[in-house]
Every structure is written in C-alpha cells, then in structure tokens.
Design an enzyme around this catalytic site. Sequence first.
Site, PDB file in Angstrom:
ATOM      1  N   ASP A 248       0.875  -1.160   0.184  1.00 31.39           N
ATOM      2  CA  ASP A 248       0.131  -0.071  -0.011  1.00 31.39           C
ATOM      3  C   ASP A 248       0.737   1.391  -0.017  1.00 31.39           C
ATOM      4  O   ASP A 248       1.742   1.216   0.678  1.00 31.39           O
ATOM      5  CB  ASP A 248      -0.903   0.020   1.338  1.00 31.39           C
ATOM      6  CG  ASP A 248      -1.963   1.102   1.359  1.00 31.39           C
ATOM      7  OD1 ASP A 248      -3.193   0.747   0.951  1.00 31.39           O
ATOM      8  OD2 ASP A 248      -1.549   2.238   1.441  1.00 31.39           O
ATOM      9  N   ASN A 256      -2.893  13.049  -3.664  1.00 29.02           N
ATOM     10  CA  ASN A 256      -3.914  13.634  -4.555  1.00 29.02           C
ATOM     11  C   ASN A 256      -4.158  14.938  -4.122  1.00 29.02           C
ATOM     12  O   ASN A 256      -4.690  16.052  -4.885  1.00 29.02           O
ATOM     13  CB  ASN A 256      -5.158  12.728  -4.124  1.00 29.02           C
ATOM     14  CG  ASN A 256      -5.372  11.625  -4.938  1.00 29.02           C
ATOM     15  OD1 ASN A 256      -4.626  11.455  -6.014  1.00 29.02           O
ATOM     16  ND2 ASN A 256      -5.855  10.552  -4.363  1.00 29.02           N
ATOM     17  N   HIS A 261      -5.786  14.946  -8.505  1.00 33.55           N
ATOM     18  CA  HIS A 261      -6.026  13.620  -8.764  1.00 33.55           C
ATOM     19  C   HIS A 261      -5.241  12.940  -9.991  1.00 33.55           C
ATOM     20  O   HIS A 261      -4.732  11.777  -9.979  1.00 33.55           O
ATOM     21  CB  HIS A 261      -7.416  13.455  -8.990  1.00 33.55           C
ATOM     22  CG  HIS A 261      -7.978  12.286  -8.638  1.00 33.55           C
ATOM     23  ND1 HIS A 261      -8.281  11.866  -7.477  1.00 33.55           N
ATOM     24  CD2 HIS A 261      -8.125  11.116  -9.426  1.00 33.55           C
ATOM     25  CE1 HIS A 261      -8.884  10.764  -7.377  1.00 33.55           C
ATOM     26  NE2 HIS A 261      -8.817  10.100  -8.601  1.00 33.55           N
ATOM     27  N   ASP A 265      -2.742   9.875  -9.973  1.00 36.67           N
ATOM     28  CA  ASP A 265      -3.046   8.489 -11.072  1.00 36.67           C
ATOM     29  C   ASP A 265      -1.723   8.372 -11.659  1.00 36.67           C
ATOM     30  O   ASP A 265      -1.422   7.182 -11.920  1.00 36.67           O
ATOM     31  CB  ASP A 265      -3.999   9.198 -12.306  1.00 36.67           C
ATOM     32  CG  ASP A 265      -5.441   8.792 -11.790  1.00 36.67           C
ATOM     33  OD1 ASP A 265      -5.875   8.200 -10.734  1.00 36.67           O
ATOM     34  OD2 ASP A 265      -6.353   9.269 -12.659  1.00 36.67           O
ATOM     35  N   GLU A 291      -4.931   2.416  -3.899  1.00 35.70           N
ATOM     36  CA  GLU A 291      -3.399   2.649  -4.202  1.00 35.70           C
ATOM     37  C   GLU A 291      -2.930   1.217  -3.478  1.00 35.70           C
ATOM     38  O   GLU A 291      -1.772   1.241  -2.832  1.00 35.70           O
ATOM     39  CB  GLU A 291      -3.093   4.052  -3.169  1.00 35.70           C
ATOM     40  CG  GLU A 291      -2.933   3.787  -1.708  1.00 35.70           C
ATOM     41  CD  GLU A 291      -4.211   3.652  -1.018  1.00 35.70           C
ATOM     42  OE1 GLU A 291      -5.157   3.242  -1.493  1.00 35.70           O
ATOM     43  OE2 GLU A 291      -4.204   4.118   0.160  1.00 35.70           O
TER      44      GLU A 291
HETATM   45  N1  LIG Z   1      -5.537   9.569  -7.926  1.00 36.67           N
HETATM   46  C1  LIG Z   1      -6.089   8.315  -7.425  1.00 36.67           C
HETATM   47  N2  LIG Z   1      -6.491   8.336  -6.259  1.00 36.67           N
HETATM   48  C2  LIG Z   1      -7.008   7.070  -5.825  1.00 36.67           C
HETATM   49  C3  LIG Z   1      -7.368   6.264  -6.448  1.00 36.67           C
HETATM   50  N3  LIG Z   1      -7.923   5.080  -5.748  1.00 36.67           N
HETATM   51  C4  LIG Z   1      -7.941   5.776  -4.655  1.00 36.67           C
HETATM   52  N4  LIG Z   1      -7.414   6.950  -4.624  1.00 36.67           N
HETATM   53  C5  LIG Z   1      -7.062   7.664  -3.328  1.00 36.67           C
HETATM   54  O1  LIG Z   1      -6.273   7.096  -2.560  1.00 36.67           O
HETATM   55  C6  LIG Z   1      -6.448   7.655  -1.212  1.00 36.67           C
HETATM   56  C7  LIG Z   1      -6.347   6.615  -0.036  1.00 36.67           C
HETATM   57  O2  LIG Z   1      -6.350   7.394   0.824  1.00 36.67           O
HETATM   58  P1  LIG Z   1      -6.211   6.528   2.541  1.00 36.67           P
HETATM   59  O3  LIG Z   1      -6.965   5.451   2.293  1.00 36.67           O
HETATM   60  O4  LIG Z   1      -6.634   7.585   3.419  1.00 36.67           O
HETATM   61  O5  LIG Z   1      -4.874   6.253   2.743  1.00 36.67           O
HETATM   62  P2  LIG Z   1      -3.721   7.057   2.371  1.00 36.67           P
HETATM   63  O6  LIG Z   1      -3.759   8.510   2.396  1.00 36.67           O
HETATM   64  O7  LIG Z   1      -2.488   6.652   1.453  1.00 36.67           O
HETATM   65  O8  LIG Z   1      -2.728   6.758   3.847  1.00 36.67           O
HETATM   66  P3  LIG Z   1      -2.121   5.488   4.528  1.00 36.67           P
HETATM   67  O9  LIG Z   1      -2.940   4.494   3.531  1.00 36.67           O
HETATM   68  O10 LIG Z   1      -2.803   5.434   6.089  1.00 36.67           O
HETATM   69  O11 LIG Z   1      -0.761   5.840   4.389  1.00 36.67           O
HETATM   70  C8  LIG Z   1      -7.904   8.211  -1.292  1.00 36.67           C
HETATM   71  O12 LIG Z   1      -7.794   9.583  -1.176  1.00 36.67           O
HETATM   72  C9  LIG Z   1      -8.492   7.676  -2.639  1.00 36.67           C
HETATM   73  O13 LIG Z   1      -9.395   8.758  -3.023  1.00 36.67           O
HETATM   74  C10 LIG Z   1      -7.076   6.193  -7.917  1.00 36.67           C
HETATM   75  O14 LIG Z   1      -7.325   5.352  -8.741  1.00 36.67           O
HETATM   76  N5  LIG Z   1      -6.389   7.236  -8.337  1.00 36.67           N
END
Ligand SMILES: Nc1nc2c(ncn2[C@@H]2O[C@H](COP(=O)(O)OP(=O)(O)OP(=O)(O)O)[C@@H](O)[C@H]2O)c(=O)[nH]1
Length: 371
Positions: A248, A256, A261, A265, A291
């Site tokens: 992860d 983002n 965004h 991506d 992610e």
């Molecule tokens: N740009 C983009 N963002 C994505 C995609 N899928 C998920 N996300 C974003 O990934 C982010 C995941 O955030 P969190 O689950 O809070 O995790 P994090 O910020 O990585 O924090 P930790 O995992 O705790 O380190 C969210 O803001 C989602 O909107 C994608 O396909 N593209």
Amino acid sequence: MSAPTQTLDPVQRAQRLRLQRTLWACVPLSVLAGCVIVIYLPLGLVPLVRAVEYLAIILLSWSLFFGMILTGLNRRLPDPSMTVLQIFTGIFSQLYIMFFLTDPLARVPFLLLGTVNMMFAVFALGLWRMLALNVLGVGSYAGMILLKAHWYPVGLADWRVEVAAVVAFVVAVSMNAYIGSVITSLRDRLRSRNRELEQAMHRLEDLATRDPLTQLPNRRSVMEQMDLEQARLQTPEVGNRLCLCMVDVDHFKAINDNHGHHAGDAVLCWLARLLDEKVEDQHFIGRFGGEEFLLLLPGYSLHAARELIDQLRRVVAEAQPPTLPAGQRITLSAGVAECRPEDDIEHILQRADEALYVAKHRGRNRVVAAD
Ligand SMILES: Nc1nc2c(ncn2[C@@H]2O[C@H](COP(=O)(O)OP(=O)(O)OP(=O)(O)O)[C@@H](O)[C@H]2O)c(=O)[nH]1
C-alpha cells in the site's frame, strides 16, 4: 465426437479436416467403381482389362492422397489439401474409363458425379479459377469424345446428342462454379467475422481482467490467480509454497490533495510499471484496489518473501516519481503472509491485511510478516 476436436492443435485439426474431405471426395469415386464392377462388367459395357486398370488408378492415386495426409507429407505442398490435384485425378480416371465404355448411356453416372467432383474446388479456388478448372474439365471431356470418335468409336451416340451432352455439362459446371463462388465468399465473410469476434472477445476479456489505469491485472484476476495458486498448493509437490503480499502506498491521499488527482493517477501508473518490472515472470502482481497492490510469490518462504518485498520497498523509496516535484518520493508499507494448504483465501488475505495494518501502525515505510 466434438470433445477430442477441442483438444487437437490447429495443425492436427486442419489435417483431420483434410482427411474428412478426402474421404468425402472418395464417395462419388466409390459409387462409380461400384457401377463399373457390379453392373458394367457383367453387362459387357466395359472391357475387363480397362475396368481393372480403372480400379488400379483409383486405388493407387487415392492411397497416395491418404498416405500423404496421414504421414503429413501433404503439408510440404503449396496446397496441403491437394484439392486441385484430387480433382484432376478424379477427372483423369473418369475420362479414362468413359473412353472405353461401349454404351453412351453408361457415361451418365460419370458425367453426373464428375460435376460433384469439380464442386470440391469450392474449398480451394475463387470464381475465376473454378471456372478455369471447369472449362478444363469440360474441354477434356469434349477432347475425350473426339479422341474416342477417332480411336475407339464404340459407344458413341449421334454427334448432336454428344454435343448436347457437352453443352449441358458446360452449363452444369458453370452453375456449380457460380454457386461455389457464392459459398466461398460467404465462407470468407464468416472467417473475417469470426476473426473480428475473436478480437472483440480478447478486448472484452482484457477489459474484464485488466485495471484500466495501471494496466495491471485487476482485483478479479488477482482473486482468480489466487484460486489457481492455492489449488496448486494442494497438489503433493514437495516444497510448494506460496506467499501473498499486500502493498500500500503511504499517505497517498496527501499526493492527491497536494498535486491533484491526475498526478495521483500518474504516480499509481509509474509505481505499477516499476513493480511489474522488478518482479520476476513467475510472480504475479495485480492492483487490488485504490493504492493497494497484491503480489503472489509462488515457491517463496515467508522470510524470502519479506526480503524480496523489502527490496522492492527500498527501490521505490529511492526512485523519483516523474510526475512529482524533484526530491519528493513515495514510500510503501506491506504485509506478507504465507499460504498454508488448509487456509482459505479470505483468511490469507485477512492475515496479509492485518500485517499491513501493523506496518502502517508502526510508522509506515516497512514490511511486516504475519505470524
Ligand atoms: N488519484 C487516484 N487516487 C486514488 C485512486 N484510488 C484511490 N485513490 C485515493 O487514495 C487515497 C487513499 O487514502 P487513504 O485510504 O486515506 O490512505 P493514505 O492516504 O494512503 O494513507 P495510509 O494508507 O494510511 O498511509 C484516497 O484519497 C483515494 O481517493 C485512483 O485510482 N487514483
């Protein structure tokens, strides 16, 4: 009957089809040979020696065709189906026996089935070549009648009747050629439709199994692959091990939020390519969602898997994502779990997920192995 066909490779399938067609091409010849032996000979419509020669020609030539297909020698020819060769052999053998028939009516079965013989050209030739072949067939017949009139004038009808027969033969084979060409073009269209359908199927399959953003296998394929790998674990192969790693991106939300965004991506795409390049062919990597990426490492112990993922983690931490400002890197946290044959998939995923949670909880940018 259809089940074994599916297990044949394309070459074997093509050979089988050629064998079937050759067998079918033998049907009219067998009927004619039967006519000659069972009816014509006792009635004295053909000399014994000519009938024997006719049978010998048929037996020899068709044994050769079957032999070529069964041994695979036909595949060295420009037309491995030998369609034109077979048609010529049919024409020649029939002209030969017709030359010696002593009653014009006795030629009727040969003329009738001769047109069927020429229909086989539909499998190999287009309209013009089929027409050319038919012209040659009818021309040979007319030539045979002329020769017969000169050398063996027994069994000829009035010349006007013979001309009428030739004309009817011309019309029949021309119609055959036309119908054949329609069938050929239908077959060609069907083939190209099939190709298009196949390509569309591949595209659909790709859409169903590939993540459109990163082009990695999607969650569904990951789960399918896990099923496969886990089933493989149940086989009694010594040393068959499997590890699963959930990877992860740390603080991805911040990327983002800070860069948009699109930049997020782009980072995911870059990371997917990097991970995909670094893992070996026998490993499997897919995007599990958001992610999160999932790696399957067949043959790895928990320790070896942990080492490998930690190496990947360091590579990523040191690399510069091209879409982020210089100096800004990303880090990964990962949970690794070893699959035991008795584990169900949900349970393994849960253990890897718990290990990932621990990695996050301990400060991120690290790999934790599940107990
Ligand atoms: N740009 C983009 N963002 C994505 C995609 N899928 C998920 N996300 C974003 O990934 C982010 C995941 O955030 P969190 O689950 O809070 O995790 P994090 O910020 O990585 O924090 P930790 O995992 O705790 O380190 C969210 O803001 C989602 O909107 C994608 O396909 N593209």
